[in-house]
Design a protein around this motif. Structure first.
Motif, short mmCIF file in Angstrom:
data_model
loop_
_atom_site.label_atom_id
_atom_site.label_comp_id
_atom_site.label_asym_id
_atom_site.label_seq_id
_atom_site.Cartn_x
_atom_site.Cartn_y
_atom_site.Cartn_z
N GLY A 31 -57.82 41.24 110.67
CA GLY A 31 -59.19 41.72 110.49
C GLY A 31 -59.92 40.96 109.40
O GLY A 31 -61.11 40.65 109.54
N VAL A 32 -59.22 40.67 108.31
CA VAL A 32 -59.83 39.90 107.22
C VAL A 32 -60.17 38.49 107.70
O VAL A 32 -61.25 37.97 107.43
CB VAL A 32 -58.88 39.87 105.99
N VAL A 33 -59.25 37.89 108.45
CA VAL A 33 -59.51 36.54 108.98
C VAL A 33 -60.68 36.58 109.95
O VAL A 33 -61.56 35.71 109.92
CB VAL A 33 -58.24 35.98 109.66
N GLY A 34 -60.73 37.61 110.80
CA GLY A 34 -61.82 37.74 111.77
C GLY A 34 -63.17 37.96 111.11
O GLY A 34 -64.18 37.42 111.55
N ASN A 35 -63.19 38.76 110.04
CA ASN A 35 -64.45 39.02 109.34
C ASN A 35 -64.85 37.89 108.40
O ASN A 35 -66.01 37.76 108.05
CB ASN A 35 -64.36 40.31 108.52
N GLY A 36 -63.89 37.10 108.00
CA GLY A 36 -64.18 35.99 107.10
C GLY A 36 -64.41 36.41 105.66
O GLY A 36 -64.91 35.62 104.86
N GLN A 37 -64.08 37.65 105.32
CA GLN A 37 -64.23 38.10 103.94
C GLN A 37 -63.15 39.12 103.59
O GLN A 37 -62.70 39.87 104.43
CB GLN A 37 -65.61 38.70 103.71
N VAL A 38 -62.76 39.07 102.33
CA VAL A 38 -61.76 40.00 101.83
C VAL A 38 -62.47 41.09 101.05
O VAL A 38 -63.25 40.79 100.15
CB VAL A 38 -60.74 39.27 100.91
N LYS A 39 -62.21 42.33 101.43
CA LYS A 39 -62.80 43.47 100.73
C LYS A 39 -61.73 44.15 99.89
O LYS A 39 -60.55 44.17 100.27
CB LYS A 39 -63.38 44.47 101.72
N LEU A 40 -62.14 44.73 98.78
CA LEU A 40 -61.21 45.41 97.90
C LEU A 40 -60.50 46.56 98.63
O LEU A 40 -59.30 46.77 98.43
CB LEU A 40 -61.94 45.95 96.66
N GLU A 41 -61.21 47.26 99.49
CA GLU A 41 -60.59 48.37 100.23
C GLU A 41 -59.45 47.89 101.13
O GLU A 41 -58.45 48.58 101.31
CB GLU A 41 -61.63 49.14 101.03
N ASP A 42 -59.60 46.67 101.68
CA ASP A 42 -58.53 46.10 102.51
C ASP A 42 -57.30 45.77 101.67
O ASP A 42 -56.16 46.03 102.08
CB ASP A 42 -59.01 44.84 103.24
N VAL A 43 -57.53 45.20 100.49
CA VAL A 43 -56.43 44.85 99.60
C VAL A 43 -55.69 46.12 99.16
O VAL A 43 -54.46 46.17 99.14
CB VAL A 43 -56.95 44.05 98.38
N LEU A 44 -56.44 47.17 98.82
CA LEU A 44 -55.81 48.43 98.40
C LEU A 44 -55.02 49.06 99.55
O LEU A 44 -53.95 49.63 99.34
CB LEU A 44 -56.86 49.40 97.87
N LEU A 45 -55.52 48.93 100.77
CA LEU A 45 -54.79 49.47 101.91
C LEU A 45 -53.49 48.68 102.15
O LEU A 45 -52.46 49.26 102.47
CB LEU A 45 -55.67 49.45 103.17
N ILE A 46 -53.56 47.37 101.93
CA ILE A 46 -52.34 46.56 102.04
C ILE A 46 -51.32 47.00 100.99
O ILE A 46 -50.13 47.12 101.28
CB ILE A 46 -52.66 45.05 101.92
N PHE A 47 -51.80 47.30 99.76
CA PHE A 47 -50.89 47.80 98.73
C PHE A 47 -50.25 49.12 99.15
O PHE A 47 -49.07 49.35 98.88
CB PHE A 47 -51.61 47.98 97.39
N ILE A 48 -51.00 49.99 99.78
CA ILE A 48 -50.43 51.26 100.25
C ILE A 48 -49.32 51.00 101.25
O ILE A 48 -48.22 51.58 101.16
CB ILE A 48 -51.53 52.17 100.85
N PHE A 49 -49.57 50.10 102.20
CA PHE A 49 -48.54 49.79 103.19
C PHE A 49 -47.32 49.12 102.55
O PHE A 49 -46.18 49.37 102.94
CB PHE A 49 -49.11 48.93 104.32
N LEU A 50 -47.56 48.25 101.56
CA LEU A 50 -46.44 47.61 100.85
C LEU A 50 -45.61 48.65 100.11
O LEU A 50 -44.37 48.56 100.09
CB LEU A 50 -46.96 46.57 99.86
N GLU A 51 -46.27 49.64 99.51
CA GLU A 51 -45.53 50.69 98.80
C GLU A 51 -44.72 51.53 99.78
O GLU A 51 -43.61 51.98 99.45
CB GLU A 51 -46.50 51.54 97.99
N ILE A 52 -45.25 51.77 100.96
CA ILE A 52 -44.49 52.50 101.99
C ILE A 52 -43.26 51.70 102.40
O ILE A 52 -42.16 52.25 102.52
CB ILE A 52 -45.39 52.82 103.20
N MET A 53 -43.43 50.39 102.59
CA MET A 53 -42.28 49.55 102.94
C MET A 53 -41.26 49.52 101.80
O MET A 53 -40.05 49.59 102.05
CB MET A 53 -42.76 48.13 103.26
#
Length: 149
Positions: free
Chosen positions: A40-62
């Motif tokens: 989604g980030v690649v498709g939108n061409g921009q990185v949003k802070l909310e996306d990074v925080l969601l990735i951190f949530i998934f990393l913490e789950i893993m």
């Protein structure tokens, strides 16, 4: 061995393998979600802070699933770290139109969970029951650190 004990052992084995399968599924789904977010980030061409925080949530789950496979238990603080990240993401998603009192409540919730993490870590350090043995060392050398994560 009594039939009841055999049944208990059999059911315990089944539940242990089901638990591992579900944890593997959770870790795999978290990895899949991270991949979808990156696409989604690649498709939108921009990185949003909310996306990074969601990735951190998934990393913490893993990480939580990984810790279970290594230690056969999950420290209570892992879900609390996820809660702090989720509350931070909630604040970011609400943007500038958030009511000031809601921001105070959400910030207070982050502070409360953070203090709870500190209290739990402190209490685990000084109030655990049995010493942890270093699996790589000789059995006669036990570490004095409690096994509480």
């Amino acid at each position: 061995m009594k039939p009841e004990q055999q049944l208990d052992r059999f059911l315990s084995t089944i539940f242990r393998y089901v638990e591992k399968a579900v944890l593997l599924l959770v870790g795999g789904l978290a990895l899949l979600a991270i991949g979808q977010l990156v696409m989604g980030v690649v498709g939108n061409g921009q990185v949003k802070l909310e996306d990074v925080l969601l990735i951190f949530i998934f990393l913490e789950i893993m990480a939580m699933a990984n810790v279970y496979f290594i230690r056969h238990r999950v420290p209570f603080t892992y879900p609390m770290f996820i809660a702090v990240t989720a509350l931070s993401r909630l604040i970011v998603l609400q943007g500038k139109n958030i009511a000031p009192e809601n921001l105070l409540f959400e910030g207070g919730a982050i502070l409360l969970v953070s203090v709870a993490i500190l209290v739990i870590r402190f209490s685990q350090r000084y109030h655990c029951d049995e010493p942890e043995r270093d699996e790589n060392a000789n059995t006669e050398h036990a570490t004095t650190r409690p096994p509480c994560g």
